[in-house]
Design a protein around this motif. Structure first.
Motif, PDB file in Angstrom:
ATOM      1  N   SER A   1     -35.460  14.567  10.069  1.00  0.00           N
ATOM      2  CA  SER A   1     -34.780  14.882  11.338  1.00  0.00           C
ATOM      3  C   SER A   1     -33.270  14.846  11.128  1.00  0.00           C
ATOM      4  N   VAL A   2     -32.653  15.994  11.357  1.00  0.00           N
ATOM      5  CA  VAL A   2     -31.199  16.060  11.186  1.00  0.00           C
ATOM      6  C   VAL A   2     -30.488  15.201  12.225  1.00  0.00           C
ATOM      7  N   THR A   3     -31.026  15.173  13.429  1.00  0.00           N
ATOM      8  CA  THR A   3     -30.401  14.355  14.488  1.00  0.00           C
ATOM      9  C   THR A   3     -30.420  12.881  14.112  1.00  0.00           C
ATOM     10  N   GLU A   4     -31.566  12.388  13.634  1.00  0.00           N
ATOM     11  CA  GLU A   4     -31.662  10.973  13.238  1.00  0.00           C
ATOM     12  C   GLU A   4     -30.802  10.703  12.004  1.00  0.00           C
ATOM     13  N   ALA A   5     -30.791  11.653  11.071  1.00  0.00           N
ATOM     14  CA  ALA A   5     -29.952  11.481   9.878  1.00  0.00           C
ATOM     15  C   ALA A   5     -28.478  11.407  10.259  1.00  0.00           C
ATOM     16  N   ALA A   6     -28.064  12.189  11.256  1.00  0.00           N
ATOM     17  CA  ALA A   6     -26.671  12.142  11.707  1.00  0.00           C
ATOM     18  C   ALA A   6     -26.336  10.781  12.291  1.00  0.00           C
ATOM     19  N   LYS A   7     -27.305  10.185  13.032  1.00  0.00           N
ATOM     20  CA  LYS A   7     -27.063   8.833  13.570  1.00  0.00           C
ATOM     21  C   LYS A   7     -26.897   7.830  12.438  1.00  0.00           C
ATOM     22  N   LEU A   8     -27.730   7.931  11.404  1.00  0.00           N
ATOM     23  CA  LEU A   8     -27.615   7.001  10.273  1.00  0.00           C
ATOM     24  C   LEU A   8     -26.277   7.154   9.550  1.00  0.00           C
ATOM     25  N   LEU A   9     -25.774   8.387   9.482  1.00  0.00           N
ATOM     26  CA  LEU A   9     -24.507   8.624   8.782  1.00  0.00           C
ATOM     27  C   LEU A   9     -23.294   8.420   9.683  1.00  0.00           C
ATOM     28  N   GLY A  10     -23.531   8.293  11.013  1.00  0.00           N
ATOM     29  CA  GLY A  10     -22.421   8.089  11.945  1.00  0.00           C
ATOM     30  C   GLY A  10     -21.603   9.338  12.201  1.00  0.00           C
ATOM     31  N   VAL A  11     -22.253  10.534  12.158  1.00  0.00           N
ATOM     32  CA  VAL A  11     -21.554  11.790  12.415  1.00  0.00           C
ATOM     33  C   VAL A  11     -22.308  12.545  13.490  1.00  0.00           C
ATOM     34  N   HIS A  12     -21.677  13.569  14.026  1.00  0.00           N
ATOM     35  CA  HIS A  12     -22.313  14.402  15.045  1.00  0.00           C
ATOM     36  C   HIS A  12     -23.332  15.313  14.367  1.00  0.00           C
ATOM     37  N   PRO A  13     -24.470  15.586  15.013  1.00  0.00           N
ATOM     38  CA  PRO A  13     -25.474  16.469  14.397  1.00  0.00           C
ATOM     39  C   PRO A  13     -24.939  17.862  14.055  1.00  0.00           C
ATOM     40  N   ASN A  14     -24.057  18.408  14.906  1.00  0.00           N
ATOM     41  CA  ASN A  14     -23.490  19.738  14.601  1.00  0.00           C
ATOM     42  C   ASN A  14     -22.671  19.706  13.320  1.00  0.00           C
ATOM     43  N   TYR A  15     -21.917  18.614  13.140  1.00  0.00           N
ATOM     44  CA  TYR A  15     -21.126  18.483  11.914  1.00  0.00           C
ATOM     45  C   TYR A  15     -22.033  18.368  10.697  1.00  0.00           C
ATOM     46  N   LEU A  16     -23.137  17.636  10.827  1.00  0.00           N
ATOM     47  CA  LEU A  16     -24.060  17.490   9.712  1.00  0.00           C
ATOM     48  C   LEU A  16     -24.713  18.830   9.372  1.00  0.00           C
ATOM     49  N   HIS A  17     -25.057  19.607  10.398  1.00  0.00           N
ATOM     50  CA  HIS A  17     -25.604  20.942  10.140  1.00  0.00           C
ATOM     51  C   HIS A  17     -24.607  21.800   9.354  1.00  0.00           C
ATOM     52  N   ARG A  18     -23.347  21.776   9.771  1.00  0.00           N
ATOM     53  CA  ARG A  18     -22.333  22.568   9.080  1.00  0.00           C
ATOM     54  C   ARG A  18     -22.111  22.065   7.663  1.00  0.00           C
ATOM     55  N   LEU A  19     -22.111  20.723   7.499  1.00  0.00           N
ATOM     56  CA  LEU A  19     -21.919  20.140   6.177  1.00  0.00           C
ATOM     57  C   LEU A  19     -23.048  20.548   5.238  1.00  0.00           C
ATOM     58  N   MET A  20     -24.278  20.527   5.757  1.00  0.00           N
ATOM     59  CA  MET A  20     -25.419  20.935   4.931  1.00  0.00           C
ATOM     60  C   MET A  20     -25.313  22.410   4.552  1.00  0.00           C
ATOM     61  N   ARG A  21     -24.844  23.239   5.477  1.00  0.00           N
ATOM     62  CA  ARG A  21     -24.687  24.657   5.170  1.00  0.00           C
ATOM     63  C   ARG A  21     -23.587  24.877   4.133  1.00  0.00           C
ATOM     64  N   ASN A  22     -22.461  24.179   4.263  1.00  0.00           N
ATOM     65  CA  ASN A  22     -21.374  24.333   3.308  1.00  0.00           C
ATOM     66  C   ASN A  22     -21.757  23.846   1.917  1.00  0.00           C
ATOM     67  N   LEU A  23     -22.561  22.761   1.854  1.00  0.00           N
ATOM     68  CA  LEU A  23     -22.995  22.219   0.573  1.00  0.00           C
ATOM     69  C   LEU A  23     -24.229  22.926   0.043  1.00  0.00           C
ATOM     70  N   LYS A  24     -24.668  23.978   0.788  1.00  0.00           N
ATOM     71  CA  LYS A  24     -25.849  24.755   0.403  1.00  0.00           C
ATOM     72  C   LYS A  24     -27.086  23.860   0.284  1.00  0.00           C
ATOM     73  N   LEU A  25     -27.211  22.941   1.249  1.00  0.00           N
ATOM     74  CA  LEU A  25     -28.400  22.096   1.354  1.00  0.00           C
ATOM     75  C   LEU A  25     -29.293  22.676   2.448  1.00  0.00           C
ATOM     76  N   ARG A  26     -30.564  22.594   2.253  1.00  0.00           N
ATOM     77  CA  ARG A  26     -31.484  23.003   3.316  1.00  0.00           C
ATOM     78  C   ARG A  26     -32.591  21.972   3.405  1.00  0.00           C
ATOM     79  N   GLN A  27     -33.093  21.820   4.589  1.00  0.00           N
ATOM     80  CA  GLN A  27     -34.150  20.837   4.817  1.00  0.00           C
ATOM     81  C   GLN A  27     -35.456  21.329   4.192  1.00  0.00           C
ATOM     82  N   THR A  28     -36.114  20.458   3.437  1.00  0.00           N
ATOM     83  CA  THR A  28     -37.363  20.820   2.784  1.00  0.00           C
ATOM     84  C   THR A  28     -38.522  20.594   3.739  1.00  0.00           C
TER      85      THR A  28
END
Length: 633
Positions: A599-626
Motif C-alpha cells: 500500500s503506497v498510502t501506508e508506506a507514505a505514512k511509514l516514511l513520513g511523506v505525502h502519498p502524492n510525493y511518494l507516487h512521484r518519487l517512485m515514478r522518478n526513480l523508475k520504481l513500480r509496485q509489484t
C-alpha cells in the motif's frame, strides 16, 4: 539573391556585411569570415550556409551561449528577409533582396572627345572641413558654395531617400547648366548599378537620358569624378534624329570611404559645355550627400521590412521549439489564424495553450483588436456571469454602476477562455447564445447588445468525458470544437528541451545576474532524463531555481531541483554521491512498501511523506509496485 548582414549592435555596429561566399562562419576566432571580438561568443559560434535553392540556413555550431533568431534560440533555421540574429552581444539583421533586371535605358558605351577626372584621394577626406579648405574648393564661385549650403540644409531635414535625392539633383541642376539628372546606386552583390532616382529640368525635352557606362564604372570602382563634352547619341538615336552632341558628368557618392553610387548630370544642348568647376561642385556634393542617402535607404529598408513582417502571412509567435510536434503546431496556427473559426485547445497544464491562442490572434485579421484572456477557474460562480456578460446598475447588491463584460470589451478582437471546463452550466447556455446569435444581454438588462469577437477556448480536461458526465453542454462542446488541437506535452518533444533551457537560462540570467547563463551538458542530460509532468512551466521554474541558487558561471546538475536530479542518468562511476543517494532512496521505499503490504498510502505514512510525493518519487526513480508481492522493482 544578394544576402547581407547589417550589424545593429556589437563590435561591428553600423557595418554592412555582404555574404558573398556559400559558407560564412561567425565566431570569436579570427579564422571566421565574420569575427566578433566578444567574450560571450564562442570561437566557432554559428555558420550561414547558402543552399542550392538560394535560401540561407543558419546553423548553431554547439555554441556555449546559443544563437537566437527573433529572440528565440535555434539550432538550425532557414532565414527570412529581416530576421534579427543575436550572437553574444551582437545583433545582426539579415537582408536578402532579389536582384532586379536592368531597367530600360541602361548605360551604353559612348564616344567622347573631352574627359577630365579627379582622383579618389582628392574626393575622400576624413573630415568635411578638410575638403572645404582644399585649394580646389576655395576656387569655386559663390553660387557653387551656395548650392553646397542648400544640400547641407537638406541633409539635416531629410526623412526619405527619394525626396533627398530629388533635392540634391535639383540644387545641382540650378548651379550647373544641366537638363537631366539621375542617380544610379550599387546594390550589395550586384555587378552593375541600378538607376534609382531621376530628375529633369522644368521645360526640358522629355527624352531618355543615358549616361555613358565608363563614367559610372569609374565613379563606382575607382571613386573618380569625370566629365565628357561632345558625347554622341547612340546609333539608334542618330538614325532618327542625327548625331546630337551633349555634355555629361558623373561624381561618386561616398558612404564613408566606399563609393555607393554616382551623381550624373547631362545637357543635350550642344552649346552647353561642363567645366571643371561644375565637376568639383558635383564631387563635393557626392561626399556630403552619400552618407545621408545611404542612411535614409537603410532606414527605408528596415521600415518596409517591419511593415512586411506585420502584414505578412508568416506565423509570428513567442514559442520555442523546432521539433516535428511543434512544427505541426505552427502549421495549425498558419491555417486557422486567417479564418474566423472558433478554436478549442486541449492538452496538459503548462503546454502553452495561451501562447498558441495569442499566436492565432497575432496572425489573424483581428490582430489590431484587443486580446482578452479570462481564466474561468479563477472566478467564482457568482462573479463569472457578470465578468463575461457585464451587468446593469442595480442588477444585484453592489452593482452601483453599469459595467461592460469581457465579451463586450473584446469588440473586434479575440476572447480566450482558459479552463472552460470550469464554466458553470448556468453560464454555458448564455455563452452558446452569444456565439450563435452574436449578441448578449447584460445581467439585469433587457436590451440585446451586438458583439463581434472570435472565441478561442482551452481546457486541460477531457471535455468529451465531461459531456458524458453531464458536466458540460454537448451543444456548446460542438460549437467550440469547430477546429481543435491537442498540444504535445514536453516529454513527447524532448528535442526541444535544450532550446527551451537555453532560452529560459538566458532570459532569467539577464534578469537575475545581468548576463545570460549557459547550461552545462551534464545539466542538460538531467533535464532530458526528466518527464516534466508540469511541462514547459515546470521547466521554466526549474531553470529559474538553478539560476537563482547556482554560484558557477554555468548551470550545473547540482543547481537543479531535487526532483530533476532524481532522474539524472548514471555517472561514469557507480559509487558517486548522487548514485548512492538514489540507491538509498530506492532501498527505503522498497522496504516501506514491503512493511505496508504494497500500500503506497501506508508506506507514505511509514516514511513520513505525502502519498502524492511518494507516487512521484517512485515514478522518478523508475520504481513500480509489484503486483501481489508487496514489494517494488
Amino acid at each position: 539573391m544578394n544576402p547581407q548582414l547589417i550589424a545593429l549592435a556589437g563590435p561591428l555596429r553600423g557595418q554592412a556585411l555582404p555574404l558573398a561566399e556559400d559558407c560564412v562562419r561567425i565566431g570569436r576566432d579570427r579564422e571566421n569570415e565574420v569575427c566578433l571580438s566578444d567574450a560571450w561568443v564562442s570561437r566557432r559560434h554559428c555558420v550561414l550556409e547558402r543552399l542550392p535553392d538560394g535560401q540561407v540556413r543558419l546553423r548553431d555550431l554547439g555554441s556555449r551561449n546559443g544563437t537566437f533568431v527573433q529572440g528565440l534560440p535555434v539550432r538550425e533555421r532557414i532565414l527570412r528577409h529581416g530576421d534579427e540574429i543575436r550572437v553574444g552581444r551582437s545583433v545582426l539583421v539579415f537582408l536578402c533582396d532579389a536582384a532586379e533586371p536592368a531597367p530600360a535605358g541602361a548605360p551604353q558605351p559612348f564616344a567622347g572627345r573631352t574627359m577630365v577626372g579627379f582622383s579618389r584621394q582628392e574626393l575622400v577626406c576624413d573630415r568635411v572641413e578638410q575638403l572645404l579648405e582644399s585649394k580646389q574648393m576655395l576656387d569655386l564661385p559663390g553660387p557653387a558654395l551656395g548650392a553646397l549650403l542648400k544640400i547641407g540644409t537638406a541633409m539635416h531635414r531629410a526623412n526619405e531617400a527619394p525626396e533627398f535625392a530629388a533635392q540634391v539633383l535639383a540644387v545641382l541642376g540650378q548651379a550647373i547648366p544641366a537638363e537631366h539628372g539621375l542617380l544610379p546606386l550599387m546594390e550589395p552583390g550586384q555587378a552593375e548599378p541600378e538607376v534609382q532616382f531621376h530628375w529633369q529640368q522644368e521645360g526640358a525635352e522629355a527624352q531618355a537620358f543615358v549616361v555613358p557606362a565608363p563614367l559610372i564604372q569609374r565613379a563606382l570602382r575607382e571613386g573618380t569624378a569625370m566629365l565628357a563634352n561632345g558625347v554622341r547619341e547612340e546609333a539608334r538615336n542618330a538614325a532618327s534624329g542625327g548625331g546630337i552632341a551633349r555634355s555629361v558628368l558623373a561624381a561618386p557618392l561616398f558612404d564613408g570611404a566606399r563609393p555607393i553610387g554616382a551623381l550624373c548630370l547631362g545637357a543635350r544642348d550642344p552649346k552647353i559645355a561642363f567645366t571643371t568647376d561644375h565637376l568639383r561642385l558635383a564631387a563635393a556634393a557626392g561626399v556630403f550627400a552619400g552618407a545621408t542617402l545611404a542612411k535614409l535607404r537603410r532606414i527605408a529598408e528596415l521600415r518596409a521590412e517591419n511593415l512586411r513582417l506585420r502584414e505578412g502571412i508568416s506565423v509570428r509567435h513567442e514559442m520555442v521549439g523546432d521539433s516535428p510536434a511543434m512544427q505541426a503546431v505552427y502549421a495549425f496556427i498558419a491555417k486557422v489564424a486567417p479564418t474566423e473559426a472558433t478554436v478549442l485547445l486541449c492538452g496538459e497544464s503548462g503546454t502553452g495553450k495561451e501562447l498558441v491562442a495569442r499566436a492565432i490572434h497575432r496572425n489573424s485579421p483581428r490582430a489590431g483588436g484587443p486580446f482578452v484572456a479570462i481564466n474561468c477557474a479563477a472566478l467564482t460562480e457568482t462573479l463569472i456571469e457578470s465578468e463575461l456578460f457585464g451587468h446593469e446598475k442595480g442588477a444585484f447588491t453592489g452593482a452601483i454602476a453599469q459595467k461592460k463584460g469581457k465579451l463586450e470589451t473584446a469588440q473586434g478582437g479575440t476572447v480566450f477562455l482558459d479552463e472552460i471546463g470550469e464554466l458553470p452550466l448556468s453560464c454555458q447556455s448564455k455563452l452558446l447564445r452569444a456565439l450563435q446569435e452574436r449578441e448578449l444581454e447584460r445581467v439585469g438588462g433587457t436590451r440585446c447588445i451586438p458583439v463581434d469577437f472570435r472565441l478561442i477556448a482551452a481546457s486541460n480536461r477531457d471535455l468529451r468525458a465531461e459531456v458524458e458526465a453531464k458536466h458540460f453542454r454537448q451543444d456548446l462542446y460542438y460549437r467550440l470544437a469547430v477546429v481543435s488541437l491537442t498540444l504535445p506535452p514536453l516529454r513527447e518533444r524532448r528535442e526541444d528541451i535544450p532550446l527551451l533551457a537555453t532560452y529560459f537560462a538566458a532570459r532569467c540570467g539577464l534578469r537575475v545576474r545581468g548576463r545570460p547563463v549557459p547550461v552545462s551538458p551534464e545539466a542538460c542530460d538531467c533535464l532530458l532524463a526528466y518527464d516534466w509532468p508540469g511541462n514547459v512551466r515546470e521547466l521554466e521554474n526549474a531553470i529559474e531555481h538553478a539560476v537563482v541558487l547556482g554560484s558557477a558561471d554555468v548551470l550545473l546538475p547540482e543547481d537543479l531541483p531535487e526532483a530533476v536530479l532524481e532522474t539524472a542518468p548514471p555517472g561514469p562511476g557507480a559509487d558517486t554521491y548522487r548514485e548512492a543517494v538514489r540507491a538509498y532512496k530506492r532501498s527505503l521505499i522498497a522496504t516501506a512498501l514491503q512493511r505496508a503490504g504494497g500500500s503506497v498510502t501506508e508506506a507514505a505514512k511509514l516514511l513520513g511523506v505525502h502519498p502524492n510525493y511518494l507516487h512521484r518519487l517512485m515514478r522518478n526513480l523508475k520504481l513500480r509496485q509489484t503486483a501481489g508481492s508487496g514489494g517494488a522493482i
